[in-house]
Design an enzyme around this catalytic site. Structure first.
Site, PDB file in Angstrom:
ATOM      1  N   GLU A 126      43.319  27.953  55.919  1.00 43.65           N
ATOM      2  CA  GLU A 126      43.273  27.814  54.462  1.00 43.65           C
ATOM      3  C   GLU A 126      44.656  27.486  53.922  1.00 43.65           C
ATOM      4  OE1 GLU A 126      41.443  30.897  52.164  1.00 43.65           O
ATOM      5  OE2 GLU A 126      39.462  30.414  52.897  1.00 43.65           O
ATOM      6  N   ASP A 173      42.305  32.678  60.286  1.00 42.12           N
ATOM      7  CA  ASP A 173      42.515  33.384  59.016  1.00 42.12           C
ATOM      8  C   ASP A 173      43.728  34.293  59.209  1.00 42.12           C
ATOM      9  OD1 ASP A 173      42.043  34.385  56.434  1.00 42.12           O
ATOM     10  OD2 ASP A 173      40.914  36.077  57.249  1.00 42.12           O
ATOM     11  N   ASP A 183      37.594  39.050  59.080  1.00 41.65           N
ATOM     12  CA  ASP A 183      38.640  38.047  59.350  1.00 41.65           C
ATOM     13  C   ASP A 183      38.160  37.014  60.372  1.00 41.65           C
ATOM     14  OD1 ASP A 183      39.635  40.967  59.123  1.00 41.65           O
ATOM     15  OD2 ASP A 183      41.182  39.751  58.154  1.00 41.65           O
TER      16      ASP A 183
END
Lengths: 163, 163
Positions: A68, A7, A141
């Site tokens: 992502e 992340d 995170d």
């Protein structure tokens, strides 16, 4: 298969490693967070992200890095900071010949909860459940990074049968 | 002093090297453009930017890397691509212990033309004049990189007397 979820962020980059087993089983290997200080120069902060991530990759030799996809709804300054860190993360993977798989945030939510509008807490509860932990991993995170790793573990096993 | 100017981009990253002399004199050392193809994976494109820039830094051992500050008026997707390349460029500098100096785009225009709203052609003409060239360097990204390098050469010499 060992999956590294990341992340990205400039102040905090979460990372999480899971090992896939039979069926939907995934086991936690390790997780953590790379922190950099706003008082450091930007180049030094990016070097810290690069060096720490490279150490993780070399130590655990994952087969894939899951991250992502970019989304553009955030404030422009935040996007710029995240994207500079993201570029460094993708470079770190490429320098280690580690393939990268990108997931839409909605896809991650569906893969973990079966629900595309799940909130942060629902995702974190499922991370805890899937990894058979007694507590939700901290900081957020790191939990987010583990969620992406679990998403890849499940999606790559049964791409047509996303939970 | 050798100054490396860089104009970051994912498809095209321009770079330009100048050597400062007496007064406002600057001499061209070399310039070029790092091109990556959209058909390549993002990580591979970033690796190409990193490897090429690192080769330039190691070959010419500049004392400073000059780059434009981020600005946020462009389309979000373009900003994201530029920022990922920019992060890699700043990392490449940090890995070579090369200091970085950032300039506002308006500052670059004033340093080269004396006029904060100068257009691209006016900037390029001044790059040609300052470096005593017979033609404007091509492509535009390389000319822009040389403009930033010249801006740093002049600004660092007389910070209170920007042309």
């Amino acid at each position: 298969m060992i999956v590294l979820g990341v992340d990205p962020g400039l102040s905090l980059t979460g990372w999480g490693l899971v090992q896939t087993g039979s069926g939907d089983n995934v086991a936690l290997l390790n997780y953590g967070c790379i922190k950099t200080k706003p008082s450091q120069k930007l180049g030094e902060r990016l070097k810290e992200v690069h060096n720490c991530l490279r150490t993780v990759i070399q130590r655990y030799t994952p087969e894939i890095l899951a991250i992502e996809e970019l989304f553009f709804s955030k404030e422009a300054r935040t996007v710029a900071a995240v994207c500079q860190a993201r570029g460094v993360i993708l470079l770190s993977a490429a320098l280690e010949n580690l393939p990268v798989c990108e997931y839409n945030p909605r896809h991650v939510k569906i893969a973990l909860t079966g629900y595309g509008s799940a909130d942060k807490n629902q995702i974190q509860q499922m991370v805890k459940t899937f990894l058979k932990l007694t507590e939700i991993p901290k900081p957020d995170d790191a939990a987010d990074a583990l969620a992406i790793a679990i998403c890849h573990a499940h999606t790559s096993r049964s791409p047509l049968n996303i939970r």
